[in-house]
Design an enzyme around this catalytic site. Structure first.
Site, mmCIF file in Angstrom:
data_model
loop_
_atom_site.group_PDB
_atom_site.id
_atom_site.type_symbol
_atom_site.label_atom_id
_atom_site.label_comp_id
_atom_site.label_asym_id
_atom_site.label_seq_id
_atom_site.Cartn_x
_atom_site.Cartn_y
_atom_site.Cartn_z
ATOM 1 N N SER A 70 -8.056 0.695 3.319
ATOM 2 C CA SER A 70 -8.313 0.307 1.774
ATOM 3 C C SER A 70 -9.504 -0.529 1.877
ATOM 4 C CB SER A 70 -7.010 -0.402 1.134
ATOM 5 O OG SER A 70 -7.555 -1.094 0.010
ATOM 6 N N SER A 71 -10.157 -0.948 0.986
ATOM 7 C CA SER A 71 -11.110 -2.187 0.835
ATOM 8 C C SER A 71 -10.800 -3.172 -0.018
ATOM 9 C CB SER A 71 -12.582 -1.403 0.020
ATOM 10 O OG SER A 71 -12.883 -0.522 0.943
ATOM 11 N N THR A 96 -4.112 -0.844 -7.414
ATOM 12 C CA THR A 96 -4.840 0.449 -7.548
ATOM 13 C C THR A 96 -4.017 1.674 -7.860
ATOM 14 O OG1 THR A 96 -6.836 1.663 -6.805
ATOM 15 C CG2 THR A 96 -5.377 0.852 -5.222
ATOM 16 N N VAL A 97 -4.472 2.499 -8.288
ATOM 17 C CA VAL A 97 -4.046 4.083 -8.357
ATOM 18 C C VAL A 97 -5.203 4.722 -7.748
ATOM 19 C CG1 VAL A 97 -2.102 3.970 -10.036
ATOM 20 C CG2 VAL A 97 -4.617 4.467 -10.557
ATOM 21 N N ASN A 98 -6.006 4.067 -7.094
ATOM 22 C CA ASN A 98 -7.447 4.648 -6.627
ATOM 23 C C ASN A 98 -8.183 5.258 -7.514
ATOM 24 O OD1 ASN A 98 -8.897 5.271 -4.461
ATOM 25 N ND2 ASN A 98 -8.448 7.307 -4.148
ATOM 26 N N ARG A 113 0.728 -1.388 -0.077
ATOM 27 C CA ARG A 113 0.021 -0.137 -0.018
ATOM 28 C C ARG A 113 0.915 1.430 -0.104
ATOM 29 N NH1 ARG A 113 -5.326 1.562 -1.141
ATOM 30 N NH2 ARG A 113 -6.234 2.697 0.708
ATOM 31 N N ASP A 169 -7.861 8.237 0.568
ATOM 32 C CA ASP A 169 -8.664 7.035 1.184
ATOM 33 C C ASP A 169 -8.418 7.193 2.812
ATOM 34 O OD1 ASP A 169 -9.908 5.344 -0.725
ATOM 35 O OD2 ASP A 169 -8.182 4.074 -0.869
ATOM 36 N N THR A 228 -9.567 0.670 -9.795
ATOM 37 C CA THR A 228 -8.636 -0.671 -9.443
ATOM 38 C C THR A 228 -8.788 -1.796 -10.293
ATOM 39 O OG1 THR A 228 -9.087 0.251 -7.267
ATOM 40 C CG2 THR A 228 -8.235 -1.797 -7.219
#
Ligand code: GLY
Length: 592
Positions: free
Chosen positions: A459-460, A406-408, A115, A430, A388
């Site tokens: 994060s999710s 991801t890059v969000n 992350r 986030d 994502t």
């Protein structure tokens, strides 16, 4: 808005007292077939290699690397790197991810946390407007939205510790595709249009993304020679090829030229963290999934342990959906208050994961009435889009990789540091940049997810393994906060006996405590179920409601990629989300 942090047990007791309404779940469960000994005990192996990913070029790269003698971990690097090239809309070297790995030889599962981290200059005041409001533009776009990337460090770590091939070999397909280009697909072109105003603020981004001076269009060949060079340096020099030296200098210069404050120490100090995955039992399955700083694993354990005593298949659709939604509501409420980076905050993980706590939450569910979320406290907020990417790999040795990266938001921060080809993430959104102010996914947070230098935002992303006595599955999906509920529905689908493709195609619905509404893809529910849920007190938003002035979701969600090894019948199959026409699940037989 300030909110004191409740205790998990205090919350359960409060609701118990408030509602005093318990459902008596029926404990009926199927009588399973005779158990099969674990594959590690029998020495049994899958009949081939399988990769399911969001782009056929990434699937092919993973399979190619395994044909060259690589294992699932080398293939994970290759697939991840190609996705970084062909899906800048979703993830990339400028972002981060979670790698859930299973090593067949040792039987060990490990969670590699790559992350992004907040730079040393992180300070919540940076996101305040002059009048004390929240500067959403700064949180979502440009230099202050970006965290220190983690994906390149994950590649180096995985190649050194788990791979069988040199890093440069696993990165070679990505280098080639970045150099030669690939055809722009519809989702890429649409996403670019959606983020165009931000992307074209930055000279580094314009020079990479504009094709002959115009926005990329479907069918254009999109080449990224600078990204190819960065990937090559990473392959040749490892960590120092990205986090020190020329690339690092250019990343810092690019961010700081746009008003950010990154230092050499921010990049050189980045480290991936190996964490113990969350593991729990649900029916006959062992679920192995993402620990904090993902919120997914704890939420998954809560939801499934709340639901476990009910025989969902025996219920009608309204009742089944009601119970699943009530489990979602409760897990998301706890996400808001308790979850963050475990290296910075104390998470009451033992309580949140306990069956007793789940039983307390279950007891607060009324069988015939929705629990208003404001009984659990909170504010209504809009849902936004999903980005994502996820891929799943099983190799013929029995190794597994479930990776979500991801890059969000779409195309991350929109900022490419000139000379690197690296599009930076906007993962700082986030964090709970302001307590109680929802982020782009409509989820909010408080102290546990407050920003701090060096901290990882909650994060999710929820890469997950499922193992029963005869089946092994890897699954995951993009979709912001909806990742968690999509993986939940996927697990329930496997538990109901669906195959991999059917799990990837499952219709989707979601509830996240705030806003207090069920959103659903079109066709998920029958008219009778929608009416039934509304009669129970649920607000149900359907696609099209937005056009009619409502707040319903206007599109389909997610991009679930899964692989299933059925040890009982000896098959290995993949499922690729039919919502994404460029994704592919492919299996190649291998003689063991
Ligand atoms: N950036 C989306 C997530 O990590 O949940």
């Amino acid at each position: 808005m300030s909110r004191s942090r409740p205790t998990p047990t205090g919350f359960g007791a409060l609701l118990l007292a408030a509602l005093l309404l318990a459902v008596a779940p029926s404990c009926a469960r199927d009588a399973r077939q005779a158990p099969v000994p674990a594959a590690e005990q029998t020495g049994e192996r899958p009949p081939g290699n399988a990769v399911a990913s969001a782009h056929a070029l990434a699937t092919e790269a993973g399979l190619q690397i395994m044909r060259e003698g690589g294992n699932a971990f080398d293939a994970a690097i290759a697939t991840s790197a190609v996705l970084s090239v062909v899906e800048p809309i979703s993830s990339g070297l400028g972002g981060g991810g979670f790698f859930l790995l299973h090593d067949a030889r040792s039987g060990r599962d490990v969670f590699i946390d790559a992350r992004e981290t907040a730079p040393a200059s992180m300070d919540a005041d940076r996101y305040r407007t002059a009048d004390g409001g929240f500067d959403r533009d700064r949180a979502e776009n440009g230099p202050w939205s970006a965290g220190i990337p983690g994906l390149p460090a994950a590649f180096v770590h995985i190649a050194e510790r788990y791979g069988a091939l040199p890093l440069a070999q696993s990165l070679a397909p990505a280098v080639r595709i970045a150099e030669e280009g690939f055809p722009v697909y519809a989702r890429f072109a649409r996403g670019y249009q959606a983020r165009r105003a931000v992307m074209e603020r930055y000279p580094g981004t314009r020079s990479v993304f504009l094709v002959d001076g115009r926005a990329p269009q479907e069918g254009d060949v999109f080449r990224q020679p600078e990204l190819a060079r960065t990937l090559r340096l990473l392959g040749e020099r490892g960590f120092d090829g990205f986090y020190r030296g020329d690339v690092a200098d250019k990343l810092i210069a690019g961010v700081n030229a746009e008003g950010g404050q990154w230092t050499a120490g921010d990049l050189a100090g980045y480290r991936v963290v190996e964490r113990e995955p969350i593991r729990f039992r649900y029916h006959g399955w062992t679920v192995t999934t993402a620990p904090p700083p993902s919120s997914g694993g704890i939420a998954m354990a809560q939801m499934l342990q709340i639901l476990e005593p009910w025989d969902l298949a025996a219920l009608d659709e309204t009742q089944r959906t009601h119970l699943v939604v009530e489990s979602m509501r409760r897990a998301f409420r706890d996400r808001t208050f308790f979850l963050g980076d475990p290296d910075f905050v104390r998470i009451p993980q033992r309580t949140l994961l306990s069956r007793d706590y789940a039983a307390g939450l279950r007891a607060t569910i009324h069988p015939a009435r929705a629990t208003p979320s404001d009984l659990l406290s909170g504010e209504a907020t809009p849902l936004e889009d999903e980005e994502t990417t996820h891929f799943s790999i099983v190799d013929a040795q029995g190794n597994r990789a479930g990776v979500t990266q991801t890059v969000n938001l779409l195309f991350g921060s929109g900022l490419v540091a000139p000379g690197t080809g690296v599009l930076l993430n906007n993962e700082m959104d986030d964090f709970a940049l302001q307590p109680g102010v929802p982020n782009a996914f409509g989820v909010m947070g408080f102290e546990a997810n407050a920003p701090q230098p060096g901290k990882r935002p909650l994060s999710s992303m929820t890469p997950t393994f499922l193992e029963s006595d005869d089946r092994v599955a890897v699954l995951g999906t993009p979709g912001g906060s909806r990742i968690i509920t999509m993986v939940l529905l996927g697990i329930l689908g496997y538990d109901a006996g669906l195959d991999a493709q059917a799990v990837a195609a499952l219709p989707r619905y979601h509830h996240q405590w705030t806003p207090d509404r069920i959103s659903a893809e079109s066709g998920t529910f029958s008219g009778a179920t929608v009416a039934g849920l509304r009669a129970l007190g649920h607000t149900v938003d359907l696609p099209g409601d937005r056009a009619a002035g409502g707040r319903g979701s206007s599109h389909v969600w997610g991009n679930l990629q899964t692989v299933l090894w059925n040890r009982r019948d000896g098959t290995l199959t993949g499922g690729s989300d039919p919502r994404n026409p460029v994704g592919e699940a492919k299996v190649e037989p291998v003689a063991n």
